[in-house]
Design a protein around this motif. Sequence first.
Motif, PDB file in Angstrom:
ATOM      1  N   LYS A  44       0.848  -1.189   0.000  1.00  0.00           N
ATOM      2  CA  LYS A  44       0.000   0.000   0.000  1.00  0.00           C
ATOM      3  C   LYS A  44       0.881   1.235   0.000  1.00  0.00           C
ATOM      4  O   LYS A  44       1.721   1.386   0.893  1.00  0.00           O
ATOM      5  N   GLU A  45       0.685   2.078  -1.000  1.00  0.00           N
ATOM      6  CA  GLU A  45       1.468   3.310  -1.141  1.00  0.00           C
ATOM      7  C   GLU A  45       2.968   3.022  -1.130  1.00  0.00           C
ATOM      8  O   GLU A  45       3.756   3.752  -0.535  1.00  0.00           O
ATOM      9  N   GLY A  46       3.355   1.918  -1.759  1.00  0.00           N
ATOM     10  CA  GLY A  46       4.764   1.548  -1.867  1.00  0.00           C
ATOM     11  C   GLY A  46       5.341   0.879  -0.637  1.00  0.00           C
ATOM     12  O   GLY A  46       6.527   0.567  -0.607  1.00  0.00           O
ATOM     13  N   LYS A  47       4.518   0.643   0.381  1.00  0.00           N
ATOM     14  CA  LYS A  47       5.017   0.074   1.641  1.00  0.00           C
ATOM     15  C   LYS A  47       4.355  -1.270   1.930  1.00  0.00           C
ATOM     16  O   LYS A  47       3.206  -1.489   1.580  1.00  0.00           O
ATOM     17  N   ILE A  48       5.099  -2.133   2.595  1.00  0.00           N
ATOM     18  CA  ILE A  48       4.601  -3.450   3.004  1.00  0.00           C
ATOM     19  C   ILE A  48       4.680  -3.530   4.522  1.00  0.00           C
ATOM     20  O   ILE A  48       5.751  -3.336   5.110  1.00  0.00           O
ATOM     21  N   ARG A  49       3.547  -3.810   5.158  1.00  0.00           N
ATOM     22  CA  ARG A  49       3.537  -4.080   6.600  1.00  0.00           C
ATOM     23  C   ARG A  49       4.034  -5.511   6.763  1.00  0.00           C
ATOM     24  O   ARG A  49       3.457  -6.434   6.208  1.00  0.00           O
TER      25      ARG A  49
ATOM     26  N   PHE B 224       6.768  -6.536  14.425  1.00  0.00           N
ATOM     27  CA  PHE B 224       6.063  -5.932  13.291  1.00  0.00           C
ATOM     28  C   PHE B 224       6.839  -4.703  12.829  1.00  0.00           C
ATOM     29  O   PHE B 224       7.604  -4.107  13.590  1.00  0.00           O
ATOM     30  N   PHE B 225       6.644  -4.344  11.562  1.00  0.00           N
ATOM     31  CA  PHE B 225       7.400  -3.231  10.977  1.00  0.00           C
ATOM     32  C   PHE B 225       6.750  -2.820   9.660  1.00  0.00           C
ATOM     33  O   PHE B 225       5.870  -3.499   9.139  1.00  0.00           O
ATOM     34  N   THR B 226       7.234  -1.706   9.140  1.00  0.00           N
ATOM     35  CA  THR B 226       6.850  -1.259   7.807  1.00  0.00           C
ATOM     36  C   THR B 226       8.113  -1.235   6.963  1.00  0.00           C
ATOM     37  O   THR B 226       9.166  -0.785   7.427  1.00  0.00           O
ATOM     38  N   SER B 227       8.018  -1.738   5.738  1.00  0.00           N
ATOM     39  CA  SER B 227       9.182  -1.763   4.851  1.00  0.00           C
ATOM     40  C   SER B 227       8.838  -1.122   3.518  1.00  0.00           C
ATOM     41  O   SER B 227       7.704  -1.179   3.058  1.00  0.00           O
ATOM     42  N   GLU B 228       9.850  -0.520   2.939  1.00  0.00           N
ATOM     43  CA  GLU B 228       9.696   0.109   1.632  1.00  0.00           C
ATOM     44  C   GLU B 228      10.911  -0.280   0.792  1.00  0.00           C
ATOM     45  O   GLU B 228      12.021   0.184   1.035  1.00  0.00           O
ATOM     46  N   PHE B 229      10.679  -1.183  -0.176  1.00  0.00           N
ATOM     47  CA  PHE B 229      11.745  -1.653  -1.053  1.00  0.00           C
ATOM     48  C   PHE B 229      11.690  -0.831  -2.336  1.00  0.00           C
ATOM     49  O   PHE B 229      10.706  -0.874  -3.064  1.00  0.00           O
TER      50      PHE B 229
END
Length: 143
Positions: free
Chosen positions: A60-65, A76-81
């Motif tokens: 979602k919006e370039g990010k993966i929970r 838990f974390f948020t990642s943006e590849f």
Amino acid sequence: MKKIVMLFLPLIMGVMISCSSAQVKNPYIQREWMLISFEDFTKEQLIKNKAGINLTAEKKEGKIRGGAFMGCNKIFFTSEFKSNGKVKISGVGSTMMACQNMALETAFAKSFDKMTTYSVEGHFLTLSDEKGKVMKFVAADWD
């Protein structure tokens, strides 16, 4: 014949539009990964703790929970590849259970959000920080 085509044309167009807007997962990143190399931990320790990260959530919006497990707590974390090999990991948190041996989990928590680059080679994901620390994973669905 023209009546049949005209009748089904809106249906076909609707299906095509629906399919094109569906979000496709990136099979190279969005999968479960088993940690196989990190600091001085042996592969046996990593396997025993079922160490790994889960990146299968919808982007979602370039990010993966994402989620991780290192033997005790759920992380838990948020990642943006990004396409340039850069990764941003933020919002790292976890449940707060106290377990007998938390060395792996503690080391992982201290290092994970400092990872700044990534590469995917075959079934391997490698995360690295600016100081040369490396975490290497293998795809959990790889035989």
